[in-house]
Design a protein around this motif. Sequence first.
Motif, PDB file in Angstrom:
ATOM      1  N   THR A 154      25.926   6.246  -0.463  1.00  0.00           N
ATOM      2  CA  THR A 154      25.368   8.070   0.256  1.00  0.00           C
ATOM      3  C   THR A 154      25.176   7.494   2.074  1.00  0.00           C
ATOM      4  N   LEU A 155      24.621   6.148   2.317  1.00  0.00           N
ATOM      5  CA  LEU A 155      24.743   5.306   3.674  1.00  0.00           C
ATOM      6  C   LEU A 155      25.821   5.667   3.974  1.00  0.00           C
ATOM      7  N   GLY A 156      27.144   5.343   3.454  1.00  0.00           N
ATOM      8  CA  GLY A 156      28.451   4.741   3.517  1.00  0.00           C
ATOM      9  C   GLY A 156      29.082   6.708   4.437  1.00  0.00           C
ATOM     10  N   GLU A 157      28.454   6.535   3.203  1.00  0.00           N
ATOM     11  CA  GLU A 157      29.185   8.221   3.560  1.00  0.00           C
ATOM     12  C   GLU A 157      28.993   8.698   4.494  1.00  0.00           C
ATOM     13  N   PHE A 158      27.370   9.594   5.203  1.00  0.00           N
ATOM     14  CA  PHE A 158      26.863   9.279   6.459  1.00  0.00           C
ATOM     15  C   PHE A 158      27.191   8.690   7.620  1.00  0.00           C
ATOM     16  N   ALA A 159      27.156   7.388   7.628  1.00  0.00           N
ATOM     17  CA  ALA A 159      28.247   6.353   8.793  1.00  0.00           C
ATOM     18  C   ALA A 159      29.815   6.966   8.775  1.00  0.00           C
ATOM     19  N   ARG A 160      30.209   7.349   7.717  1.00  0.00           N
ATOM     20  CA  ARG A 160      32.159   7.986   8.008  1.00  0.00           C
ATOM     21  C   ARG A 160      31.728   8.909   8.687  1.00  0.00           C
ATOM     22  N   ASP A 161      30.676  10.318   8.448  1.00  0.00           N
ATOM     23  CA  ASP A 161      30.850  11.153   8.658  1.00  0.00           C
ATOM     24  C   ASP A 161      30.462  11.381  10.419  1.00  0.00           C
ATOM     25  N   SER A 162      29.264  10.128  10.564  1.00  0.00           N
ATOM     26  CA  SER A 162      29.352  10.234  11.850  1.00  0.00           C
ATOM     27  C   SER A 162      30.018   9.564  13.163  1.00  0.00           C
ATOM     28  N   ILE A 163      31.185   9.464  12.333  1.00  0.00           N
ATOM     29  CA  ILE A 163      32.513   9.474  13.478  1.00  0.00           C
ATOM     30  C   ILE A 163      32.959  10.171  13.136  1.00  0.00           C
ATOM     31  N   LYS A 164      33.170  11.479  11.510  1.00  0.00           N
ATOM     32  CA  LYS A 164      34.632  12.587  11.765  1.00  0.00           C
ATOM     33  C   LYS A 164      33.587  13.714  12.734  1.00  0.00           C
ATOM     34  N   TYR A 165      32.093  13.467  12.461  1.00  0.00           N
ATOM     35  CA  TYR A 165      31.815  14.935  13.243  1.00  0.00           C
ATOM     36  C   TYR A 165      31.063  14.239  14.998  1.00  0.00           C
ATOM     37  N   SER A 166      31.778  13.630  15.257  1.00  0.00           N
ATOM     38  CA  SER A 166      31.838  12.792  16.767  1.00  0.00           C
ATOM     39  C   SER A 166      32.458  14.185  17.700  1.00  0.00           C
ATOM     40  N   SER A 167      32.489  13.550  18.494  1.00  0.00           N
ATOM     41  CA  SER A 167      33.447  14.379  19.953  1.00  0.00           C
ATOM     42  C   SER A 167      34.483  14.026  20.139  1.00  0.00           C
ATOM     43  N   LEU A 168      35.122  12.700  19.795  1.00  0.00           N
ATOM     44  CA  LEU A 168      35.920  12.368  19.633  1.00  0.00           C
ATOM     45  C   LEU A 168      37.375  12.540  19.376  1.00  0.00           C
ATOM     46  N   ASP A 169      38.172  12.739  19.778  1.00  0.00           N
ATOM     47  CA  ASP A 169      39.732  13.324  19.507  1.00  0.00           C
ATOM     48  C   ASP A 169      40.839  12.553  18.076  1.00  0.00           C
ATOM     49  N   ASP A 170      40.763  13.371  16.998  1.00  0.00           N
ATOM     50  CA  ASP A 170      41.607  13.796  15.832  1.00  0.00           C
ATOM     51  C   ASP A 170      42.294  11.769  15.788  1.00  0.00           C
ATOM     52  N   ALA A 171      42.604  11.718  17.350  1.00  0.00           N
ATOM     53  CA  ALA A 171      43.948   9.952  17.148  1.00  0.00           C
ATOM     54  C   ALA A 171      42.825   9.323  16.775  1.00  0.00           C
ATOM     55  N   GLU A 172      41.595   9.093  18.069  1.00  0.00           N
ATOM     56  CA  GLU A 172      40.445   8.732  18.440  1.00  0.00           C
ATOM     57  C   GLU A 172      39.693   8.496  16.945  1.00  0.00           C
ATOM     58  N   LYS A 173      39.476   9.866  16.153  1.00  0.00           N
ATOM     59  CA  LYS A 173      38.444   9.406  15.228  1.00  0.00           C
ATOM     60  C   LYS A 173      39.298   8.453  14.463  1.00  0.00           C
ATOM     61  N   VAL A 174      40.599   8.844  13.629  1.00  0.00           N
ATOM     62  CA  VAL A 174      41.366   8.162  12.943  1.00  0.00           C
ATOM     63  C   VAL A 174      41.340   6.436  13.434  1.00  0.00           C
ATOM     64  N   HIS A 175      41.264   6.339  14.312  1.00  0.00           N
ATOM     65  CA  HIS A 175      41.180   4.645  15.084  1.00  0.00           C
ATOM     66  C   HIS A 175      39.817   4.206  14.512  1.00  0.00           C
ATOM     67  N   ALA A 176      39.335   5.027  15.126  1.00  0.00           N
ATOM     68  CA  ALA A 176      37.241   4.632  14.917  1.00  0.00           C
ATOM     69  C   ALA A 176      37.139   4.054  13.751  1.00  0.00           C
ATOM     70  N   LEU A 177      37.632   5.270  12.687  1.00  0.00           N
ATOM     71  CA  LEU A 177      37.092   5.308  11.330  1.00  0.00           C
ATOM     72  C   LEU A 177      38.096   4.140  10.286  1.00  0.00           C
ATOM     73  N   ALA A 178      38.978   2.914  10.804  1.00  0.00           N
ATOM     74  CA  ALA A 178      39.795   2.774  10.455  1.00  0.00           C
ATOM     75  C   ALA A 178      39.208   1.149  11.006  1.00  0.00           C
ATOM     76  N   LEU A 179      38.360   1.079  12.050  1.00  0.00           N
ATOM     77  CA  LEU A 179      38.318  -0.277  12.689  1.00  0.00           C
ATOM     78  C   LEU A 179      36.400   0.241  11.374  1.00  0.00           C
ATOM     79  N   TRP A 180      36.254   0.977  11.489  1.00  0.00           N
ATOM     80  CA  TRP A 180      34.889   0.979  10.040  1.00  0.00           C
ATOM     81  C   TRP A 180      34.636   0.547   8.853  1.00  0.00           C
ATOM     82  N   GLU A 181      35.976   0.746   8.501  1.00  0.00           N
ATOM     83  CA  GLU A 181      36.553   0.186   7.193  1.00  0.00           C
ATOM     84  C   GLU A 181      36.854  -1.510   7.050  1.00  0.00           C
TER      85      GLU A 181
END
Length: 539
Positions: free
Chosen positions: A494-521
């Motif tokens: 659940t905490l992992g989902e909160f972390a993912r969502d924090s990136i998904k709902y940030s102000s980063l643009d779509d490409a930046e979000k993909v990159h940030a999520l990949a780095l998080w994973e």
Amino acid sequence: MSLETYWKQREQLIREDRAQRVDTARIQSLTELEKRADRIVRDVRSAEAKSIWAMDSQSIFDYNPEDATPNVFPGMAFLTARETVMKTRLFQILSKMPKGALLHIHLDATVNAQVLLNLAAAQPNMHVRASARLTIRNVKAILPEFRALPQSEFTDRTSLTDASYTGNEWIPLHKARKTFDETLGGADGFDSWCISALMINPSEAYGTHDMPTKIWAKFSNIFRISHPLVYYAPIFEEYIRLFLLSSVEDGISFLEPRINFFHKTMAGADGTENISHREWFVIFENVVNGVKKELRQQGRENEFTGAKIIYTTVRLVAPEDLEWYLEDCLQLKKEFPHLLAGFDLVGHEDSLRPLIDYIEPLTRFVERQKELGIDVPFILHAGETLGDGNAPDMNLYDAILLGTKRIGHGFSLVKHPKLMDICKERDIAVEVCPISNEILRLTSSMPTHPLPILVNHGVHVALCSDDPAIFGNMGLSFDFFQVLVASEVTGLMTLGEFARDSIKYSSLDDAEKVHALALWEERWQPFLRWVVQEQMTSN
């Protein structure tokens, strides 16, 4: 009905009840590594509930009703539990967890109060004063006031505790610290006097100020006292740097601090108020780039994606005066499109102006964006209240109608089923600040916090720390801990989902979000392996 049928129906009912949870899809497709890590964390939580928090009583009759010792339980009042929390194995695990983005935090309250005071003491132009000479009788009742002064306004005063001090006279901070009377603790006593005005302590939160209005009075006063320290250019730069670095150390990779632009200038190095909002942005961007370079040189560039600013002003301003700030925000967005994430109004919702008071300038702000061809989304505080149908609760309706990208706090959102449905339909996440809500007396403890209602209804959430320097919960590990120990359903995944969502709902643009999520994973998987390996080693 056979027992076998009953158990099947029971399991089916539980699945159906939890079907909307934000973590359901993830939990249905866990890898073996994720299952093992989640099970380990649940086992640690269960064991420490008994060994640390004494949650092993079989019945209420095991308690002596005359026992007056303090209550101890998982998710209890944070300021009382903090030192115990830090000693737990569960906290040590969460301290190493990659946490994604921190989306709700006020810059003014992000650096440890003692560190801030040390930064101030190193500045010759920074001064302090008190309303009267400080003595053993009045030192706890008088608050410090800070200000950077130009050299032309320096005085020859050197002590706040000397008999000759008549009050309200400015003294260089470093001298006031050095000359603080030994009967009041000397330099350490001076620090304690200042820090008590920059933080909320347990006796205030749970005793003398144990109601929202009183604790908010103390809370708001802290910002008034700290503002001249934080918003002094030589401190401002280093303050931001320390905030970013300490966040990275806690596993936070992207940040969206709310910066208060209510004051139209800050003091420069010479003590003169002449640093414009534009220069604030320049300083912030330079620090962000400097931290990226510093981490890159250490081979840690993947740990920090960056930071953007949410422009805020205070709900004190008159609606006609808000126009200036909105136009200022637009001009800054034009020059720093990559740096300005959104706009918000901050302050005590229960006593300051509601959003509806500003509806005319806010709607004109939307039209101005269309004229200029830019986008400054609203990221609005709303529903940070115990009310039901009062003005701050009604802020939720206006925030949603104005098209807010996220909702700050949204504590009363769970009282509005239609609004929760809209949040799901429009993909509006809620920035939940658990420890802040508890200390500011919206809830008495984590088990009574409404966060699980949002999660169970499928409303996406980003866990945030709000004002950690005031509460002593630096980073996000403490908020993650309090949430985890307060729910048997919530787990590491659940905490992992909160972390993912924090990136998904940030102000980063779509490409930046993909990159940030990949780095998080890339950091999440080694963390899970570490959890499993650590368990094997400890056994």
